[in-house]
Design a protein around this motif. Structure first.
Motif, PDB file in Angstrom:
ATOM      1  N   ALA A  77      24.029 -50.157 -80.180  1.00  0.00           N
ATOM      2  CA  ALA A  77      24.883 -50.810 -79.283  1.00  0.00           C
ATOM      3  C   ALA A  77      24.242 -51.878 -78.345  1.00  0.00           C
ATOM      4  O   ALA A  77      24.887 -53.217 -78.025  1.00  0.00           O
ATOM      5  N   TYR A  78      23.053 -51.592 -77.759  1.00  0.00           N
ATOM      6  CA  TYR A  78      22.329 -52.707 -77.179  1.00  0.00           C
ATOM      7  C   TYR A  78      22.297 -53.942 -77.647  1.00  0.00           C
ATOM      8  O   TYR A  78      22.155 -55.184 -76.957  1.00  0.00           O
ATOM      9  N   ARG A  79      22.159 -54.053 -78.919  1.00  0.00           N
ATOM     10  CA  ARG A  79      21.990 -55.312 -79.712  1.00  0.00           C
ATOM     11  C   ARG A  79      23.133 -56.289 -79.198  1.00  0.00           C
ATOM     12  O   ARG A  79      23.153 -57.572 -79.428  1.00  0.00           O
ATOM     13  N   LEU A  80      24.290 -55.731 -78.854  1.00  0.00           N
ATOM     14  CA  LEU A  80      25.519 -56.576 -78.320  1.00  0.00           C
ATOM     15  C   LEU A  80      25.179 -57.488 -77.163  1.00  0.00           C
ATOM     16  O   LEU A  80      25.886 -58.412 -76.746  1.00  0.00           O
ATOM     17  N   ILE A  81      24.396 -56.943 -76.250  1.00  0.00           N
ATOM     18  CA  ILE A  81      24.037 -57.673 -75.074  1.00  0.00           C
ATOM     19  C   ILE A  81      22.708 -58.514 -74.946  1.00  0.00           C
ATOM     20  O   ILE A  81      21.584 -57.733 -75.336  1.00  0.00           O
ATOM     21  N   PHE A 124      28.862 -45.158 -78.603  1.00  0.00           N
ATOM     22  CA  PHE A 124      27.850 -46.149 -78.380  1.00  0.00           C
ATOM     23  C   PHE A 124      26.549 -45.395 -78.749  1.00  0.00           C
ATOM     24  O   PHE A 124      26.257 -44.092 -77.969  1.00  0.00           O
ATOM     25  N   ALA A 125      25.471 -45.803 -79.450  1.00  0.00           N
ATOM     26  CA  ALA A 125      24.295 -45.178 -79.980  1.00  0.00           C
ATOM     27  C   ALA A 125      23.166 -46.227 -79.646  1.00  0.00           C
ATOM     28  O   ALA A 125      23.333 -47.400 -80.041  1.00  0.00           O
ATOM     29  N   GLY A 126      21.940 -45.737 -79.200  1.00  0.00           N
ATOM     30  CA  GLY A 126      21.001 -46.718 -79.270  1.00  0.00           C
ATOM     31  C   GLY A 126      19.843 -46.090 -78.442  1.00  0.00           C
ATOM     32  O   GLY A 126      19.660 -44.767 -77.734  1.00  0.00           O
ATOM     33  N   PRO A 155      17.010 -49.356 -73.505  1.00  0.00           N
ATOM     34  CA  PRO A 155      17.858 -50.797 -73.807  1.00  0.00           C
ATOM     35  C   PRO A 155      19.329 -50.599 -73.418  1.00  0.00           C
ATOM     36  O   PRO A 155      20.063 -51.626 -73.179  1.00  0.00           O
ATOM     37  N   MET A 156      19.862 -49.354 -73.588  1.00  0.00           N
ATOM     38  CA  MET A 156      21.160 -48.875 -73.604  1.00  0.00           C
ATOM     39  C   MET A 156      21.663 -49.269 -72.079  1.00  0.00           C
ATOM     40  O   MET A 156      22.974 -49.311 -71.614  1.00  0.00           O
ATOM     41  N   LYS A 157      20.631 -49.367 -71.237  1.00  0.00           N
ATOM     42  CA  LYS A 157      21.013 -49.517 -69.899  1.00  0.00           C
ATOM     43  C   LYS A 157      21.791 -50.904 -69.600  1.00  0.00           C
ATOM     44  O   LYS A 157      22.622 -51.288 -68.727  1.00  0.00           O
ATOM     45  N   ARG A 158      21.404 -51.941 -70.663  1.00  0.00           N
ATOM     46  CA  ARG A 158      21.821 -53.224 -70.609  1.00  0.00           C
ATOM     47  C   ARG A 158      23.376 -53.280 -70.835  1.00  0.00           C
ATOM     48  O   ARG A 158      24.250 -53.736 -70.287  1.00  0.00           O
ATOM     49  N   VAL A 159      23.804 -52.297 -71.713  1.00  0.00           N
ATOM     50  CA  VAL A 159      25.214 -52.086 -71.976  1.00  0.00           C
ATOM     51  C   VAL A 159      26.061 -51.462 -71.049  1.00  0.00           C
ATOM     52  O   VAL A 159      27.160 -52.124 -70.702  1.00  0.00           O
ATOM     53  N   ILE A 160      25.366 -50.683 -70.413  1.00  0.00           N
ATOM     54  CA  ILE A 160      26.108 -49.718 -69.261  1.00  0.00           C
ATOM     55  C   ILE A 160      26.339 -50.986 -68.033  1.00  0.00           C
ATOM     56  O   ILE A 160      27.492 -50.794 -67.529  1.00  0.00           O
ATOM     57  N   ALA A 161      25.429 -51.774 -67.910  1.00  0.00           N
ATOM     58  CA  ALA A 161      25.569 -52.604 -66.872  1.00  0.00           C
ATOM     59  C   ALA A 161      26.341 -53.871 -66.976  1.00  0.00           C
ATOM     60  O   ALA A 161      26.798 -54.617 -66.202  1.00  0.00           O
ATOM     61  N   SER A 162      26.565 -54.034 -68.153  1.00  0.00           N
ATOM     62  CA  SER A 162      27.348 -55.327 -68.882  1.00  0.00           C
ATOM     63  C   SER A 162      28.633 -55.391 -68.279  1.00  0.00           C
ATOM     64  O   SER A 162      29.324 -56.215 -68.251  1.00  0.00           O
TER      65      SER A 162
END
Length: 365
Positions: free
Chosen positions: A201-205, A236-238, A242-249
């Motif tokens: 999921a982090y690839r979305l950000i 959401f998996a990853g 890098p998943m911290k980017r998704v959480i912060a976005s």
């Protein structure tokens, strides 16, 4: 039936005027449902208004209502135990992940108790779907657990289906302006009633915030917009970092995604247990279907073998993938050492500790 009234409704209504209730007795003997409601939400018992009191009829209905509630509770109890047994059987195929198993048991028990409450005539609120984040390295079982989770959440009534729709960035994000929204909404529609599993999921950000040409954030916002609808569960998996980017976005992410589960790298003992589970739960589509492990291939012996034949780096990079490769190589090792004149059926289908060792050495090379 007029106004949604059942034969028991009509028999009670008639009995109030005729002052005899033989028809009511007959219907109850054949287990007519005392809790059935007509279009006005009235049960047969509700029709015994103050203006038409009948003590004997009321006692008869009350007695049968209580008996039916008791019988339903017993049936629900039996079904609940069967479902919990099925849950435990599924969980036995998941190695590690103690925290996730505890949470699954909580959800399952809560939903099954709600079934019991409803069977006893109680009204209870609908539970919200549990959106989650699976954090960990590749091969730690995130996708496999999502599939098992789909079956379990359907079994206990949280989801109407057991389907798991797996997507990555390329399934959601378009190349031009206006493409991403419809593309993502189609995938969301496909997943309705089940789980939408967003892998990596982090690839979305984008790594760089100034990247205006990246439409991944639009895809994420489309997914976030439907998470309160109750029609879908999103996982959401990853990788953890890098998943911290998704959480912060997205400021609403942590409000909607309330459960975070860390998938740790597997130890040698974990990998040995996974190997045994795979060998004991094969289907006709499995590469090792029809084969068995030699009695010397205990969990302890395989764990010791993995420790001696692999590096820590190999285990961390492959995790559960190491087991699949090891087994395929072991089957080839078995084929290599057998003679064409072998007619011993056990020997033809038995993988030994030496075969597993050969499989690991091929992997190392």
């Amino acid at each position: 039936m007029q106004n949604g009234m059942t034969p028991l409704h009509l028999a009670v209504w008639y009995s109030l005027r005729a002052e005899e209730f033989s028809t009511v007795k007959t219907l109850l003997e054949y287990n007519a449902d005392c809790s059935a409601k007509d279009d006005e939400g009235m049960t047969p018992l509700n029709h015994l208004s103050k203006g038409h009191e009948n003590g004997k009829l009321q006692a008869l209905l009350l007695s049968h209502c209580e008996e039916q509630r008791r019988r339903r509770a017993i049936e629900a109890c039996s079904e609940t135990k069967a479902k919990m047994d099925e849950l435990e059987n599924e969980l036995s195929n998941i190695v590690g992940l103690h925290e996730l198993k505890v949470q699954l048991r909580k959800w399952a028990k809560g939903m099954l108790l709600d079934e019991r409450r409803k069977a006893l005539g109680l009204k209870v609120g609908t539970r919200r779907p549990p959106h989650m984040a699976f954090l960990g390295n590749p091969g730690t079982g995130k996708t496999m657990v999502a599939r098992i989770l789909g079956r379990l959440l359907h079994m206990v009534g949280i989801l109407p289906t057991d389907k798991v729709t797996e997507v990555q960035r390329t399934d959601l994000v378009g190349e031009f302006v206006g493409h991403t929204g419809p593309k993502t909404r189609r995938k969301i529609k496909d997943a309705e009633g089940g789980i939408l599993f967003v892998d990596e999921a982090y690839r979305l950000i984008p790594m760089q915030k100034a990247d205006d040409k990246d439409y991944g954030l639009e895809a994420l916002e489309e997914i976030m917009s439907v998470m309160d609808s109750g029609k879908i569960v999103v996982i959401f998996a990853g990788y953890s970092e890098p998943m911290k980017r998704v959480i912060a976005s997205n400021e609403g992410f942590c409000r909607r995604v309330t459960k975070f589960f860390n998938f740790s790298d597997f130890s040698s003992e974990d990998l040995a247990k996974i190997l045994h589970i795979k060998m004991n739960n094969q289907t006709e589509e499995s590469l090792l279907y029809g084969f068995q492990l030699h009695s010397s291939c205990s969990v302890e012996a395989i764990a010791e073998l993995i420790r001696g034949e692999t590096t820590e780096k190999q285990c961390k990079e492959m995790n559960g993938g190491l087991v699949d490769t090891m087994l395929v190589n072991a089957r080839e090792s078995l084929d290599l050492r057998l003679n064409f004149d072998c007619i011993d059926t056990d020997e033809l289908r038995t993988i030994t500790l030496e075969d597993l060792q050969a499989g690991l050495r091929i992997l190392s090379q």
